[in-house]
Design an enzyme around this catalytic site. Structure first.
Site, PDB file in Angstrom:
ATOM      1  N   HIS A 186       0.829  -1.211   0.000  1.00 23.60           N
ATOM      2  CA  HIS A 186       0.000   0.000   0.000  1.00 23.60           C
ATOM      3  C   HIS A 186       0.865   1.263   0.000  1.00 23.60           C
ATOM      4  CE1 HIS A 186       0.968   0.903   4.188  1.00 23.60           C
ATOM      5  NE2 HIS A 186       0.780  -0.386   4.449  1.00 23.60           N
ATOM      6  N   GLU A 188      -2.138  -7.349   7.379  1.00 25.57           N
ATOM      7  CA  GLU A 188      -0.790  -7.172   7.933  1.00 25.57           C
ATOM      8  C   GLU A 188      -0.584  -8.004   9.201  1.00 25.57           C
ATOM      9  OE1 GLU A 188       2.206  -6.905   7.624  1.00 25.57           O
ATOM     10  OE2 GLU A 188       2.793  -4.804   7.525  1.00 25.57           O
TER      11      GLU A 188
END
Length: 194
Positions: A10, A81
């Site tokens: 990201h 994550e």
């Protein structure tokens, strides 16, 4: 068709900029992160994706959208994550004061995921990925992406500490030999952190 996996981290967030461990907290991209994601889309514009998988966290979904890959994107929970537990939002320097010599890839996080936990999650995702064909886009995160990369080539999770992923980077995972009947489908990394 040949499987090629495009792993994208990201764009920038306030916490990635400041060095804070950003696991499951759901924060947005910064203005610069949005620009990075748009530039990522320009880099991906000539690639047609047969599958697009994205972490459920906002920063990855925003990156996918701004990169122009969200039309047929599917949320993939395995791409989330590393759960940082008690170290969420803390910097390395802050954690070192309490726990000198700490290493995420060796020690994991108290009340978060262990290296074994995240390695198993990456391996489960790899099992899904190898059943796919064509170009696959993955929008994920730094630490999980690093684990996925090393597990793809059969290295232990601890090796992930040596594979850096910058914000809005592209890495490509593939097989060294396209056909299994040729020499076996040896997993390889075509490019990293581009």
């Amino acid at each position: 068709m040949t499987l090629r996996i495009y792993l994208m981290r990201h764009g920038e967030t306030e916490w990635s900029l400041s060095g804070k461990h950003t696991g499951r907290v759901d924060i947005p991209l910064t203005d610069n992160g949005e620009q990075e994601a748009s530039r990522l889309g320009q880099r991906l514009a000539t690639t047609k994706f047969d599958h697009v998988l994205v972490s459920p966290l906002r920063r990855a979904r925003q990156t996918c959208e701004l990169a122009g890959c969200d039309e047929h994107a599917e949320i993939e929970p395995h791409l989330v994550e590393w759960a940082n537990g008690d170290y969420e939002g803390r910097t390395h320097a802050d954690v070192f004061k309490q726990r000198p010599g700490w290493n995420l890839f060796v020690d994991g996080c108290p009340n978060g995921e262990s290296p074994d936990d995240i390695s198993a999650r990456a391996d489960e995702l790899i099992e899904r990925l190898i059943s796919l064909d064509g170009n696959v886009a993955l929008f994920s995160h730094s630490h999980f992406g690093r684990v996925l990369g090393v597990r793809w080539i059969g290295l232990p999770v601890q090796a992930g500490q040596h594979f850096i992923l910058d914000t809005a980077s592209i890495s490509v995972l593939c097989f060294q030999h396209a056909r299994e009947d040729e020499y076996g489908r040896d997993p390889a990394i075509e490019s990293w952190n581009g």
